[in-house]
Scaffold this motif. Structure first.
Motif, PDB file in Angstrom:
ATOM      1  N   LEU A  51      -7.078   9.397   6.986  1.00 32.01           N
ATOM      2  CA  LEU A  51      -7.897   8.313   7.530  1.00 32.01           C
ATOM      3  C   LEU A  51      -7.005   7.345   8.292  1.00 32.01           C
ATOM      4  O   LEU A  51      -5.909   6.997   7.830  1.00 32.01           O
ATOM      5  N   TYR A  52      -7.499   6.893   9.446  1.00 31.70           N
ATOM      6  CA  TYR A  52      -6.766   5.942  10.278  1.00 31.70           C
ATOM      7  C   TYR A  52      -7.590   4.660  10.378  1.00 31.70           C
ATOM      8  O   TYR A  52      -8.640   4.624  11.041  1.00 31.70           O
ATOM      9  N   ILE A 174      -3.811   7.453   3.984  1.00 33.19           N
ATOM     10  CA  ILE A 174      -4.522   6.371   4.659  1.00 33.19           C
ATOM     11  C   ILE A 174      -3.500   5.619   5.508  1.00 33.19           C
ATOM     12  O   ILE A 174      -2.596   4.962   4.984  1.00 33.19           O
ATOM     13  N   TYR A 175      -3.618   5.772   6.813  1.00 33.33           N
ATOM     14  CA  TYR A 175      -2.751   5.065   7.754  1.00 33.33           C
ATOM     15  C   TYR A 175      -3.481   3.811   8.231  1.00 33.33           C
ATOM     16  O   TYR A 175      -4.712   3.814   8.372  1.00 33.33           O
ATOM     17  N   ASP A 236       0.186   7.142  -6.990  1.00 30.77           N
ATOM     18  CA  ASP A 236       0.514   8.161  -5.978  1.00 30.77           C
ATOM     19  C   ASP A 236      -0.505   8.171  -4.834  1.00 30.77           C
ATOM     20  O   ASP A 236      -0.986   9.228  -4.408  1.00 30.77           O
ATOM     21  N   ILE A 237      -0.837   6.977  -4.358  1.00 28.84           N
ATOM     22  CA  ILE A 237      -1.739   6.826  -3.210  1.00 28.84           C
ATOM     23  C   ILE A 237      -0.886   6.600  -1.969  1.00 28.84           C
ATOM     24  O   ILE A 237      -0.017   5.728  -1.961  1.00 28.84           O
ATOM     25  N   LYS A 238      -1.119   7.367  -0.948  1.00 21.42           N
ATOM     26  CA  LYS A 238      -0.311   7.281   0.270  1.00 21.42           C
ATOM     27  C   LYS A 238      -0.993   6.346   1.265  1.00 21.42           C
ATOM     28  O   LYS A 238      -1.891   6.749   2.004  1.00 21.42           O
ATOM     29  N   LEU A 239      -0.569   5.091   1.250  1.00 20.63           N
ATOM     30  CA  LEU A 239      -1.070   4.058   2.150  1.00 20.63           C
ATOM     31  C   LEU A 239       0.090   3.664   3.058  1.00 20.63           C
ATOM     32  O   LEU A 239       1.088   3.112   2.589  1.00 20.63           O
ATOM     33  N   ILE A 240      -0.042   3.964   4.353  1.00 19.67           N
ATOM     34  CA  ILE A 240       1.104   3.930   5.261  1.00 19.67           C
ATOM     35  C   ILE A 240       0.842   3.006   6.436  1.00 19.67           C
ATOM     36  O   ILE A 240      -0.199   3.096   7.106  1.00 19.67           O
ATOM     37  N   ASN A 241       1.788   2.116   6.710  1.00 15.35           N
ATOM     38  CA  ASN A 241       1.686   1.133   7.777  1.00 15.35           C
ATOM     39  C   ASN A 241       2.195   1.742   9.086  1.00 15.35           C
ATOM     40  O   ASN A 241       3.368   2.100   9.191  1.00 15.35           O
TER      41      ASN A 241
END
Length: 261
Positions: A51-52, A174-175, A236-241
């Motif tokens: 998701l973006y 999630i980006y 372990d949730i991948k939330l990326i800036n």
């Protein structure tokens, strides 16, 4: 625990108590409970996908969003004014601000959004379901997801709703872009636009008394973003800036959006 950390903890307790009371009130509504169960019964939308989330900070003007065509994109608030909105055909658009309930933001924005991206899902807070403003959209079958925020933090605003939805729908990653977290500074000193489209007219002419409240809210916002970052590491949730620049140093960063020349 130092004095200022104690003050932050005190605010945590007050805010969480208020939210628990509000949540209890909503839980007593048979209608909201029925709608919530219906939302939970839907299959997760994000399995095997990324998701973006595209927020509205000025940095969004510096990045080439065209590379996200065909991806699951999510816009918020006035994001539909972005020149690439129609081309990207976003999958989601989110509103949580009470300005829409007060008429400061016209509810007809939903019509504009659907006209630009007909297959889009509008994400609104669960408690808005019973508001007469949205009855026409329910009756004509507009795709609406009535969201109940699952995160244990209460000061994340529309970004928190986006992240909560992405986590709930089991997106792999999630980006997020367009999250500079510097808008209040621009509002105070009028050094630059606070959003990619300019400034919000309803926010102009603020007094110092209002800025006292805004700064407190911004402090709470940064505090909960740090808590969210820790929460993501633990779960372990991948939330990326993927924002170009900005203030947020608590999330891992990647450079996947080309800069415009």
């Amino acid at each position: 625990m130092g004095f200022w950390n104690l003050m932050i903890k005190k605010d945590d307790i007050i805010v969480s108590s208020v939210e628990k009371i509000r949540g209890l009130k909503n839980s007593l509504s048979p209608t909201l409970n029925r709608v919530h169960r219906k939302m939970l019964s839907l299959p997760p939308m994000g399995l095997g996908r990324d998701l973006y989330v595209l927020l509205n900070a000025p940095s969004l003007k510096t990045q080439d969003l065209s590379v996200l065509k065909g991806k699951d994109t999510m816009f918020v608030n006035r994001g539909f004014m972005h020149p690439l909105f129609k081309e990207l055909q976003p999958k989601y658009h989110v509103f949580v601000d009470s300005k829409m309930l007060k008429g400061i933001w016209p509810v007809t924005w939903i019509d504009e959004i659907v006209s630009l991206s007909p297959d889009i899902t509008i994400i609104l807070p669960l408690e808005w379901y019973t508001n007469p403003l949205f009855r026409p959209y329910i009756e004509k079958g507009t795709k609406i997801y009535w969201s109940k925020n699952i995160l244990p933090f209460n000061n994340l605003g529309v970004s928190g709703e986006c992240f909560s939805f992405g986590i709930e729908q089991k997106y792999d990653k999630i980006y997020f872009a367009g999250f500079d977290a510097t808008g209040i500074g621009h509002e105070m000193v009028k050094s630059a636009d606070s959003h990619f489209y300019g400034n919000d007219s309803e926010l102009e002419g603020k007094s110092t008394k209002q800025f006292v409240i805004d700064l407190l809210m911004h402090s709470r916002h940064l505090h909960d973003l740090n808590r969210l970052a820790d929460y993501c590491k633990t779960h372990d949730i991948k939330l990326i800036n993927i924002t170009n620049g900005g203030l947020l140093d608590m999330f891992p960063r990647e450079n996947i959006l080309p800069l415009l020349k």
